[in-house]
Motif scaffolding. Structure first.
Motif, PDB file in Angstrom:
ATOM      1  N   ALA A 152     -18.758 -52.535  37.516  1.00  0.00           N
ATOM      2  CA  ALA A 152     -18.260 -53.927  37.355  1.00  0.00           C
ATOM      3  C   ALA A 152     -19.144 -54.593  36.311  1.00  0.00           C
ATOM      4  CB  ALA A 152     -18.679 -54.809  38.787  1.00  0.00           C
ATOM      5  N   GLY A 153     -19.889 -54.231  35.655  1.00  0.00           N
ATOM      6  CA  GLY A 153     -20.704 -54.850  34.623  1.00  0.00           C
ATOM      7  C   GLY A 153     -22.389 -54.855  34.788  1.00  0.00           C
ATOM      8  N   LEU A 154     -22.874 -55.734  33.887  1.00  0.00           N
ATOM      9  CA  LEU A 154     -24.359 -55.837  34.199  1.00  0.00           C
ATOM     10  C   LEU A 154     -24.778 -56.666  35.394  1.00  0.00           C
ATOM     11  CD1 LEU A 154     -25.476 -56.261  30.342  1.00  0.00           C
ATOM     12  CD2 LEU A 154     -25.614 -54.212  31.832  1.00  0.00           C
ATOM     13  N   ALA A 155     -25.539 -56.248  36.322  1.00  0.00           N
ATOM     14  CA  ALA A 155     -26.012 -56.939  37.405  1.00  0.00           C
ATOM     15  C   ALA A 155     -27.563 -57.124  37.494  1.00  0.00           C
ATOM     16  CB  ALA A 155     -25.494 -55.975  38.656  1.00  0.00           C
ATOM     17  N   PRO A 156     -27.940 -58.237  37.604  1.00  0.00           N
ATOM     18  CA  PRO A 156     -29.468 -58.729  37.585  1.00  0.00           C
ATOM     19  C   PRO A 156     -30.210 -57.973  38.754  1.00  0.00           C
ATOM     20  CG  PRO A 156     -28.015 -60.452  38.334  1.00  0.00           C
ATOM     21  CD  PRO A 156     -27.042 -59.523  37.874  1.00  0.00           C
ATOM     22  N   ALA A 157     -31.296 -57.663  38.503  1.00  0.00           N
ATOM     23  CA  ALA A 157     -32.215 -56.870  39.499  1.00  0.00           C
ATOM     24  C   ALA A 157     -33.665 -57.320  39.428  1.00  0.00           C
ATOM     25  CB  ALA A 157     -31.843 -55.547  39.920  1.00  0.00           C
ATOM     26  N   TRP A 158     -34.378 -57.130  40.209  1.00  0.00           N
ATOM     27  CA  TRP A 158     -35.896 -57.345  40.055  1.00  0.00           C
ATOM     28  C   TRP A 158     -36.444 -55.727  40.219  1.00  0.00           C
ATOM     29  CZ3 TRP A 158     -35.017 -61.527  43.892  1.00  0.00           C
ATOM     30  CH2 TRP A 158     -34.909 -62.735  43.442  1.00  0.00           C
ATOM     31  N   ARG A 159     -37.223 -55.434  39.218  1.00  0.00           N
ATOM     32  CA  ARG A 159     -37.839 -54.113  39.501  1.00  0.00           C
ATOM     33  C   ARG A 159     -39.424 -54.572  39.766  1.00  0.00           C
ATOM     34  NH1 ARG A 159     -39.085 -49.519  34.995  1.00  0.00           N
ATOM     35  NH2 ARG A 159     -41.347 -48.793  35.977  1.00  0.00           N
ATOM     36  N   ILE A 160     -39.859 -54.079  41.032  1.00  0.00           N
ATOM     37  CA  ILE A 160     -41.365 -54.431  41.387  1.00  0.00           C
ATOM     38  C   ILE A 160     -42.092 -52.941  41.257  1.00  0.00           C
ATOM     39  CG2 ILE A 160     -42.623 -55.411  43.436  1.00  0.00           C
ATOM     40  CD1 ILE A 160     -40.128 -56.618  44.301  1.00  0.00           C
ATOM     41  N   ASP A 161     -43.119 -53.283  40.639  1.00  0.00           N
ATOM     42  CA  ASP A 161     -43.927 -52.155  40.382  1.00  0.00           C
ATOM     43  C   ASP A 161     -45.139 -52.147  41.281  1.00  0.00           C
ATOM     44  OD1 ASP A 161     -42.514 -51.197  38.041  1.00  0.00           O
ATOM     45  OD2 ASP A 161     -43.516 -52.698  36.841  1.00  0.00           O
ATOM     46  N   PRO A 162     -45.567 -50.881  41.787  1.00  0.00           N
ATOM     47  CA  PRO A 162     -46.677 -50.745  42.481  1.00  0.00           C
ATOM     48  C   PRO A 162     -47.957 -50.986  41.912  1.00  0.00           C
ATOM     49  CG  PRO A 162     -45.785 -48.659  41.886  1.00  0.00           C
ATOM     50  CD  PRO A 162     -45.042 -49.528  41.159  1.00  0.00           C
ATOM     51  N   ALA A 163     -49.044 -50.893  42.561  1.00  0.00           N
ATOM     52  CA  ALA A 163     -50.305 -51.238  41.940  1.00  0.00           C
ATOM     53  C   ALA A 163     -50.678 -50.249  41.056  1.00  0.00           C
ATOM     54  CB  ALA A 163     -51.484 -51.482  43.031  1.00  0.00           C
ATOM     55  N   ASP A 164     -50.314 -48.845  41.406  1.00  0.00           N
ATOM     56  CA  ASP A 164     -50.778 -47.808  40.570  1.00  0.00           C
ATOM     57  C   ASP A 164     -49.553 -47.247  40.010  1.00  0.00           C
ATOM     58  OD1 ASP A 164     -51.498 -45.957  39.360  1.00  0.00           O
ATOM     59  OD2 ASP A 164     -52.939 -44.964  40.860  1.00  0.00           O
ATOM     60  N   PRO A 165     -48.920 -47.686  38.815  1.00  0.00           N
ATOM     61  CA  PRO A 165     -47.648 -46.844  38.522  1.00  0.00           C
ATOM     62  C   PRO A 165     -47.670 -45.472  38.360  1.00  0.00           C
ATOM     63  CG  PRO A 165     -47.955 -48.937  37.384  1.00  0.00           C
ATOM     64  CD  PRO A 165     -49.314 -48.721  37.898  1.00  0.00           C
ATOM     65  N   GLY A 166     -48.831 -44.879  38.129  1.00  0.00           N
ATOM     66  CA  GLY A 166     -49.214 -43.437  37.503  1.00  0.00           C
ATOM     67  C   GLY A 166     -49.415 -42.564  38.999  1.00  0.00           C
ATOM     68  N   ALA A 167     -49.509 -43.172  40.166  1.00  0.00           N
ATOM     69  CA  ALA A 167     -49.734 -42.468  41.194  1.00  0.00           C
ATOM     70  C   ALA A 167     -48.422 -41.699  41.655  1.00  0.00           C
ATOM     71  CB  ALA A 167     -50.058 -43.359  42.428  1.00  0.00           C
ATOM     72  N   PRO A 168     -48.313 -40.557  42.422  1.00  0.00           N
ATOM     73  CA  PRO A 168     -47.213 -39.911  42.814  1.00  0.00           C
ATOM     74  C   PRO A 168     -46.180 -40.733  43.534  1.00  0.00           C
ATOM     75  CG  PRO A 168     -49.097 -38.618  43.178  1.00  0.00           C
ATOM     76  CD  PRO A 168     -49.542 -39.876  43.021  1.00  0.00           C
ATOM     77  N   GLU A 169     -46.726 -41.901  44.529  1.00  0.00           N
ATOM     78  CA  GLU A 169     -45.845 -42.480  45.364  1.00  0.00           C
ATOM     79  C   GLU A 169     -45.095 -43.264  44.354  1.00  0.00           C
ATOM     80  OE1 GLU A 169     -49.336 -41.123  47.633  1.00  0.00           O
ATOM     81  OE2 GLU A 169     -49.181 -42.096  45.590  1.00  0.00           O
TER      82      GLU A 169
END
Length: 408
Positions: A152-169
């Motif tokens: 439908a086009g560009l849709a806004p979103a929030w990306r919320i990063d974890p405390a440790d972006p390098g962790a497997p989770e």
């Protein structure tokens, strides 16, 4: 949305015969037209995105800033313990509402705990909501405003990063899918626990929700079209490092999530579903809503036919008919092979919990049902956030460990 034609059903009159055939045919024609008109009106009400009505009277606001309290009519919503929001000025302002201070039968006094207290003091009406978190910053979480390229086009979103972006989770991405008439902020009530679990979260908008682009004639597909935007969000997540996906759906967002796992070519990357008060059978929900609004059974059934049949498109404005049968997950229980957690209040007066419970009973291998009480519709977290988060935190990591690893 109440419709009161003054009769339990109009169909018997359409079979009127005997003497006075011409007069009977004329009356039948009028009644048929009336029946069709009412059904068309109700069908459009179902698929046209609605704006919230300021249907709650604000009786009084008192106290100094930081100690304010609001007096409201006592009803089934305002007398439930928990944390809520009171939106005023057409949703432009929001006051946060806390504990019940007094209850005298006809009115309830509650604490005002934050938000736009000044705007509340000058308001006379508003609407009650469980959507109390306006943006991720209110949770103190690192986030980024992003755009998801959808059909439908560009849709806004929030990306919320974890405390440790390098962790497997962190390679597990949770995609938050809001419900009918809501916005992506609705899903932020699940953000804190997902953050503690170390997952990345993407709170999305989708077509016709007032934030994402308009599409399909501006009509809801009840999950039948919106899933394509979720599918695009999955693609966005995979392109940005996700290895597996969890869909977090509220109300109609639950129906959207179920359609996504059923229709998406990326369904094998969806490792689990967490559904809050989901629509798992639209026919049941629409029938319940028709009875609640005193819509005769025949009118309600006719409106469902208009929504689901190609011939009804001229009336409903739908770009394509809605396949209600494919959205009956109680009948299709054995088709759901993705681990699914359903949290649903037993007193939900908008989307009854019965079908959710029945789906879990028919598919205990993949579906877990956790009942709440007094929370009504999608306010389980508001009533008991500690329990809601504990249920998710106990179930989701275990379900992900048991799930078949997605291809890398």
């Amino acid at each position: 949305m109440a419709i009161d034609p003054g009769s339990r059903t109009l169909l018997p009159w359409l079979r009127w015969g005997g003497t006075g055939l011409a007069a009977g045919a004329a009356v039948a024609s009028v009644l048929a037209a009336t029946s069709s008109g009412l059904a068309a009106y109700y069908a459009r009400m179902i698929v046209i995105p609605n704006r919230r009505r300021e249907d709650l009277e604000i009786l009084a606001v008192a106290g100094a800033p930081g100690e304010r309290r609001v007096v409201l009519p006592a009803n089934a919503e305002t007398t439930v313990p928990g944390r809520y929001a009171l939106y005023v000025d057409g949703g432009a302002h929001r006051a946060l509402i806390g504990e019940i201070l007094s209850l005298d039968g006809s009115t309830v006094t509650r604490a005002v705990t934050g938000g736009d207290e000044t705007a509340l003091a000058g308001a006379v009406r508003g609407w009650w909501s469980g959507d109390i978190i306006a943006e991720p910053a209110e949770l103190g979480l690192d986030h980024e405003d992003v755009q998801v390229g959808t059909p439908a086009g560009l849709a806004p979103a929030w990306r919320i990063d974890p405390a440790d972006p390098g962790a497997p989770e962190a390679a597990t991405w949770v995609i938050g899918i809001h419900g009918r008439g809501a916005r992506r902020s609705e899903t932020l009530r699940g953000a804190a626990v997902m953050h503690r679990l170390g997952y990345t979260m993407l709170a999305i908008s989708y077509r016709n929700d007032g934030e994402a682009p308009r599409a399909d004639g501006g009509r809801y597909g009840l999950g039948g079209t919106e899933w394509r935007d979720v599918d695009a969000a999955i693609g966005f997540a995979l392109d940005h490092g996700a290895e597996r996906i969890v869909l977090l759906g509220y109300s109609m967002g639950g129906a959207v999530a179920l359609q996504t796992v059923d229709q998406s070519s990326r369904a094998d990357r969806i490792a689990a579903l967490v559904l809050d008060a989901p629509v798992v059978n639209w026919t049941d929900v629409l029938g319940y809503q028709a009875r609640l609004n005193r819509v005769p059974d025949s009118i309600g059934q006719f409106s469902q036919l208009m929504i689901s049949h190609p011939a009804g498109r001229a009336v409903t404005g739908l770009a394509a008919p809605v396949d209600l049968k494919s959205m009956d997950w109680v009948s299709r229980a054995d088709h759901l092979r993705t681990p699914t957690l359903i949290v649903h209040s037993v007193d939900d007066d908008f989307v009854p919990a019965g079908p959710s419970e029945e789906l879990a009973r028919r598919n205990p291998e993949f579906v877990s049902f956790v009942p709440f009480e007094r929370a009504r519709h999608t306010k389980e977290w508001n009533v008991d956030p500690e329990r809601w988060e504990a249920v998710v935190a106990d179930w989701l990591p275990t379900a992900l460990r048991a799930a078949t690893p997605a291809p890398g």
